[in-house]
Design a protein around this motif. Structure first.
Motif, PDB file in Angstrom:
ATOM      1  N   ALA A  11       0.830  -1.208   0.000  1.00 23.85           N
ATOM      2  CA  ALA A  11       0.000   0.000   0.000  1.00 23.85           C
ATOM      3  C   ALA A  11       0.864   1.258   0.000  1.00 23.85           C
ATOM      4  CB  ALA A  11      -0.935  -0.020   1.206  1.00 23.85           C
ATOM      5  N   TYR A  12       1.994   1.205   0.711  1.00 23.00           N
ATOM      6  CA  TYR A  12       2.868   2.383   0.724  1.00 23.00           C
ATOM      7  C   TYR A  12       3.522   2.587  -0.646  1.00 23.00           C
ATOM      8  CZ  TYR A  12       6.577   5.644   1.726  1.00 23.00           C
ATOM      9  OH  TYR A  12       7.406   6.734   1.662  1.00 23.00           O
ATOM     10  N   ARG A  13       4.007   1.501  -1.242  1.00 20.90           N
ATOM     11  CA  ARG A  13       4.636   1.630  -2.564  1.00 20.90           C
ATOM     12  C   ARG A  13       3.648   2.200  -3.581  1.00 20.90           C
ATOM     13  NH1 ARG A  13       9.879   1.366  -1.414  1.00 20.90           N
ATOM     14  NH2 ARG A  13      10.641  -0.696  -0.834  1.00 20.90           N
ATOM     15  N   MET A  14       2.406   1.794  -3.449  1.00 20.47           N
ATOM     16  CA  MET A  14       1.415   2.228  -4.431  1.00 20.47           C
ATOM     17  C   MET A  14       0.883   3.632  -4.146  1.00 20.47           C
ATOM     18  SD  MET A  14       1.084   0.004  -6.842  1.00 20.47           S
ATOM     19  CE  MET A  14      -0.462   0.515  -7.619  1.00 20.47           C
ATOM     20  N   SER A  15       0.833   4.020  -2.876  1.00 20.69           N
ATOM     21  CA  SER A  15       0.210   5.312  -2.541  1.00 20.69           C
ATOM     22  C   SER A  15       1.225   6.396  -2.204  1.00 20.69           C
ATOM     23  CB  SER A  15      -0.750   5.148  -1.357  1.00 20.69           C
ATOM     24  OG  SER A  15      -0.026   4.916  -0.151  1.00 20.69           O
ATOM     25  N   GLY A  16       2.386   6.008  -1.710  1.00 16.83           N
ATOM     26  CA  GLY A  16       3.398   6.994  -1.333  1.00 16.83           C
ATOM     27  C   GLY A  16       3.079   7.719  -0.044  1.00 16.83           C
ATOM     28  N   SER A  17       2.085   7.276   0.665  1.00 14.97           N
ATOM     29  CA  SER A  17       1.696   7.955   1.901  1.00 14.97           C
ATOM     30  C   SER A  17       1.516   6.925   3.007  1.00 14.97           C
ATOM     31  CB  SER A  17       0.383   8.719   1.677  1.00 14.97           C
ATOM     32  OG  SER A  17      -0.321   8.883   2.891  1.00 14.97           O
ATOM     33  N   ALA A  18       2.184   7.156   4.126  1.00 13.13           N
ATOM     34  CA  ALA A  18       2.061   6.213   5.242  1.00 13.13           C
ATOM     35  C   ALA A  18       0.633   6.182   5.774  1.00 13.13           C
ATOM     36  CB  ALA A  18       3.033   6.586   6.352  1.00 13.13           C
ATOM     37  N   ALA A  19       0.002   7.364   5.813  1.00 15.87           N
ATOM     38  CA  ALA A  19      -1.373   7.416   6.336  1.00 15.87           C
ATOM     39  C   ALA A  19      -2.329   6.690   5.389  1.00 15.87           C
ATOM     40  CB  ALA A  19      -1.807   8.864   6.511  1.00 15.87           C
ATOM     41  N   ASP A  20      -2.177   6.936   4.098  1.00 16.17           N
ATOM     42  CA  ASP A  20      -3.044   6.244   3.134  1.00 16.17           C
ATOM     43  C   ASP A  20      -2.772   4.753   3.154  1.00 16.17           C
ATOM     44  OD1 ASP A  20      -4.283   8.536   2.391  1.00 16.17           O
ATOM     45  OD2 ASP A  20      -3.162   8.839   0.548  1.00 16.17           O
ATOM     46  N   ALA A  21      -1.503   4.395   3.350  1.00 11.84           N
ATOM     47  CA  ALA A  21      -1.162   2.960   3.407  1.00 11.84           C
ATOM     48  C   ALA A  21      -1.881   2.300   4.581  1.00 11.84           C
ATOM     49  CB  ALA A  21       0.343   2.788   3.534  1.00 11.84           C
ATOM     50  N   GLU A  22      -1.948   3.008   5.688  1.00  8.42           N
ATOM     51  CA  GLU A  22      -2.641   2.440   6.858  1.00  8.42           C
ATOM     52  C   GLU A  22      -4.129   2.248   6.554  1.00  8.42           C
ATOM     53  OE1 GLU A  22      -2.028   4.599  10.459  1.00  8.42           O
ATOM     54  OE2 GLU A  22      -3.615   3.526  11.513  1.00  8.42           O
ATOM     55  N   ASP A  23      -4.728   3.267   5.949  1.00 11.76           N
ATOM     56  CA  ASP A  23      -6.152   3.154   5.596  1.00 11.76           C
ATOM     57  C   ASP A  23      -6.383   2.019   4.611  1.00 11.76           C
ATOM     58  OD1 ASP A  23      -6.796   5.240   7.215  1.00 11.76           O
ATOM     59  OD2 ASP A  23      -6.896   6.735   5.631  1.00 11.76           O
ATOM     60  N   LEU A  24      -5.509   1.947   3.617  1.00 11.77           N
ATOM     61  CA  LEU A  24      -5.664   0.901   2.597  1.00 11.77           C
ATOM     62  C   LEU A  24      -5.490  -0.492   3.209  1.00 11.77           C
ATOM     63  CD1 LEU A  24      -3.718   2.631  -0.301  1.00 11.77           C
ATOM     64  CD2 LEU A  24      -6.078   1.845  -0.457  1.00 11.77           C
ATOM     65  N   ILE A  55      -6.663  -8.403  -3.201  1.00  9.43           N
ATOM     66  CA  ILE A  55      -7.631  -7.454  -2.644  1.00  9.43           C
ATOM     67  C   ILE A  55      -6.952  -6.098  -2.436  1.00  9.43           C
ATOM     68  CG2 ILE A  55      -9.044  -6.896  -0.611  1.00  9.43           C
ATOM     69  CD1 ILE A  55      -9.498  -9.913  -0.232  1.00  9.43           C
ATOM     70  N   ALA A  56      -5.771  -6.146  -1.837  1.00  8.35           N
ATOM     71  CA  ALA A  56      -5.051  -4.899  -1.555  1.00  8.35           C
ATOM     72  C   ALA A  56      -4.678  -4.177  -2.848  1.00  8.35           C
ATOM     73  CB  ALA A  56      -3.794  -5.195  -0.735  1.00  8.35           C
ATOM     74  N   LEU A  57      -4.213  -4.939  -3.822  1.00  3.98           N
ATOM     75  CA  LEU A  57      -3.799  -4.329  -5.083  1.00  3.98           C
ATOM     76  C   LEU A  57      -4.976  -3.641  -5.771  1.00  3.98           C
ATOM     77  CD1 LEU A  57      -1.460  -3.938  -7.067  1.00  3.98           C
ATOM     78  CD2 LEU A  57      -2.119  -6.087  -8.146  1.00  3.98           C
ATOM     79  N   ASN A  58      -6.111  -4.303  -5.796  1.00  2.00           N
ATOM     80  CA  ASN A  58      -7.297  -3.690  -6.408  1.00  2.00           C
ATOM     81  C   ASN A  58      -7.685  -2.405  -5.690  1.00  2.00           C
ATOM     82  OD1 ASN A  58      -7.589  -5.590  -8.417  1.00  2.00           O
ATOM     83  ND2 ASN A  58      -8.917  -6.905  -7.210  1.00  2.00           N
ATOM     84  N   LEU A  59      -7.599  -2.427  -4.367  1.00  2.00           N
ATOM     85  CA  LEU A  59      -7.903  -1.210  -3.613  1.00  2.00           C
ATOM     86  C   LEU A  59      -6.908  -0.105  -3.948  1.00  2.00           C
ATOM     87  CD1 LEU A  59      -8.790  -2.559  -0.055  1.00  2.00           C
ATOM     88  CD2 LEU A  59     -10.233  -1.097  -1.464  1.00  2.00           C
ATOM     89  N   CYS A  60      -5.641  -0.476  -4.049  1.00  2.00           N
ATOM     90  CA  CYS A  60      -4.603   0.524  -4.344  1.00  2.00           C
ATOM     91  C   CYS A  60      -4.806   1.129  -5.735  1.00  2.00           C
ATOM     92  CB  CYS A  60      -3.215  -0.102  -4.270  1.00  2.00           C
ATOM     93  SG  CYS A  60      -2.718  -0.546  -2.608  1.00  2.00           S
ATOM     94  N   LEU A  61      -5.152   0.301  -6.697  1.00  5.36           N
ATOM     95  CA  LEU A  61      -5.373   0.827  -8.052  1.00  5.36           C
ATOM     96  C   LEU A  61      -6.591   1.747  -8.059  1.00  5.36           C
ATOM     97  CD1 LEU A  61      -4.567  -2.368 -10.129  1.00  5.36           C
ATOM     98  CD2 LEU A  61      -3.267  -0.227 -10.121  1.00  5.36           C
ATOM     99  N   ARG A  62      -7.583   1.368  -7.278  1.00  3.71           N
ATOM    100  CA  ARG A  62      -8.766   2.212  -7.178  1.00  3.71           C
ATOM    101  C   ARG A  62      -8.448   3.511  -6.432  1.00  3.71           C
ATOM    102  NH1 ARG A  62     -12.474   2.456  -3.986  1.00  3.71           N
ATOM    103  NH2 ARG A  62     -14.308   3.510  -4.721  1.00  3.71           N
ATOM    104  N   TRP A  63      -7.593   3.401  -5.426  1.00  4.38           N
ATOM    105  CA  TRP A  63      -7.185   4.582  -4.680  1.00  4.38           C
ATOM    106  C   TRP A  63      -6.555   5.604  -5.629  1.00  4.38           C
ATOM    107  CZ3 TRP A  63      -2.502   6.982  -4.355  1.00  4.38           C
ATOM    108  CH2 TRP A  63      -2.388   7.985  -3.400  1.00  4.38           C
ATOM    109  N   ARG A  64      -5.806   5.100  -6.604  1.00  5.77           N
ATOM    110  CA  ARG A  64      -5.182   6.013  -7.554  1.00  5.77           C
ATOM    111  C   ARG A  64      -6.242   6.763  -8.348  1.00  5.77           C
ATOM    112  NH1 ARG A  64      -1.301   8.764  -7.234  1.00  5.77           N
ATOM    113  NH2 ARG A  64      -1.244   9.037  -9.474  1.00  5.77           N
ATOM    114  N   ARG A  65      -7.316   6.069  -8.697  1.00  8.37           N
ATOM    115  CA  ARG A  65      -8.355   6.755  -9.467  1.00  8.37           C
ATOM    116  C   ARG A  65      -8.976   7.868  -8.634  1.00  8.37           C
ATOM    117  NH1 ARG A  65      -9.717   1.524 -11.433  1.00  8.37           N
ATOM    118  NH2 ARG A  65     -11.592   1.364 -10.174  1.00  8.37           N
ATOM    119  N   LEU A  66      -9.145   7.618  -7.336  1.00  9.15           N
ATOM    120  CA  LEU A  66      -9.674   8.660  -6.464  1.00  9.15           C
ATOM    121  C   LEU A  66      -8.671   9.783  -6.321  1.00  9.15           C
ATOM    122  CD1 LEU A  66     -11.283   6.629  -3.546  1.00  9.15           C
ATOM    123  CD2 LEU A  66     -12.430   7.742  -5.443  1.00  9.15           C
TER     124      LEU A  66
END
Lengths: 203, 177
Positions: B36-49, B77-88
């Protein structure tokens, strides 16, 4: 930089360290949330809403509902949704995705858009009685809700008048057509200060 | 496809044993946070994800049939969420993006890690996912393609394009804003 050097460079990049406390507490936090949702008995709504539902496949479970539910009188869904706390919490949790909150005989449901594309208009509170069934809905202008046996669009004009419009169906406080005798509707806009939440970074 | 201990924890979780589910989380939480961190670049977002990943896994636990590794099922599951997080994330305003980027700078462990993470964030999400799966998480092209639901040739192309861009960014030929 050749591919091998690049891969080596990339692999040496680390992710942030977190304290041991974090790792020991994280499972408890997740379990706490899962338990809350399970106790609340909240599950996805069993029906789908026309074209808008194509974007709204996700029905979320509601964090913290158990607490609110404990304080609310069983039959007072209208009042508990009108006070805006549930709405604020869910808007904060799902920024730009919350299309509707529905309270019916089987519990509280949320209807979410797949993407953060729900406009931030004033919330609208609906109570729809269809014979013995009663459904209280908080939604926004432009969203589709179930009314009796059909999907209708909720609209609100500049003067705050709420209308429900569907195929062969119209309802406003002043007039209605195509409405079965057993269906009774009440609608109002929720005051801004009650329904509005501060924006927060989306997930 | 699951270890004996893991299988027991899954079975107990399905029957409502919360401690067993916490055990599953403990087994996989670091892997999911890292992805989640690699995909989002944010520790807080990684925690949420990560939290959302485990919640969704819990809800879907009955649908896990054991045909794939439990970790792979969870990872997907995590990867799909991360890809969706990018769209948001794309829909965020500039101010929000800057806030998130500042957060990444604050949490990156060192300058090199920060630089790599910022370069990763400049890739299109599916290219970034290709890099994360193969380079960081050591999957073969075939495994990564399966995980991303695309042909292996597509995965290889994404990886090639991503490497070109990363090399350019990290060698200074292209600036990282």
């Amino acid at each position: 930089m050749n591919p091998r050097e690049l891969d080596k460079y990339l692999r040496e990049a680390r992710v942030p360290e977190r304290p041991d406390d974090y790792w020991s507490e994280f499972p408890s936090r997740v379990v706490g949330r899962a338990r809350t949702e399970r106790v609340a008995g909240i599950r996805p709504a069993p029906w789908r809403l026309g074209a808008a539902a194509a974007l709204a496949a996700a029905f979320g479970l509601v964090l913290g509902f158990a607490l609110w539910h404990r304080h609310a009188a069983p039959g007072d869904a209208y009042g508990s949704l009108r006070d805006g706390r549930v709405l604020r919490e869910l808007q904060t949790r799902y920024p730009g995705r919350l299309q509707a909150i529905i309270q019916d005989g089987s519990g509280l449901h949320t209807q979410l858009s797949d993407s953060a594309d729900v406009s931030a208009s004033d919330p609208i509170l609906l109570e729809i009685r269809d014979g013995k069934d009663r459904r209280v809905v908080v939604t926004f202008s432009g969203q589709l809700v179930r009314c009796g046996d059909r999907n209708v669009m909720v609209l609100s004009d500049l003067g705050g008048q709420v209308m429900l419009v569907g195929d062969g169906f119209f309802w406003s406080r002043q007039a209605s057509s195509g409405l079965a005798d057993v269906v009774h509707i009440r609608a109002e806009r929720i005051p801004n200060e009650l329904g509005r939440s501060k924006p927060s970074p989306p997930l | 496809m699951v270890t004996e201990d893991e299988g027991i924890l899954i079975a107990r979780s399905r029957s409502g044993d919360w401690e067993a589910f916490a055990g599953l989380i403990r087994m996989h939480q670091r892997m999911i946070h890292s992805l989640a961190y690699r995909m989002s670049g944010s520790a807080a977002d990684a925690e949420d994800l990560a939290q959302e990943t485990f919640i969704r896994a819990y809800r879907a636990l009955d649908s896990y049939r054991g045909g794939a590794k439990f970790s792979s099922w969870l990872y997907r599951i995590a990867l799909n969420l991360c890809l969706r997080w990018r769209r948001l994330e794309i829909r965020r305003g500039a101010a929000d993006r800057e806030w998130a980027r500042a957060g990444a700078r604050d949490t990156a462990p060192d300058a090199r890690s920060e630089r790599v993470q910022e370069a990763l964030l400049m890739l299109p999400p599916k290219q970034r996912a290709a890099v994360v799966l193969t380079v960081f998480d050591g999957m073969s092209h075939s495994e990564a393609a399966t995980m991303l639901g695309c042909p292996e040739a597509t995965l290889s192309w994404r990886l090639f394009a991503a490497r070109q861009r990363l090399a350019s960014l990290l060698s200074g030929h292209e600036s990282i804003p």
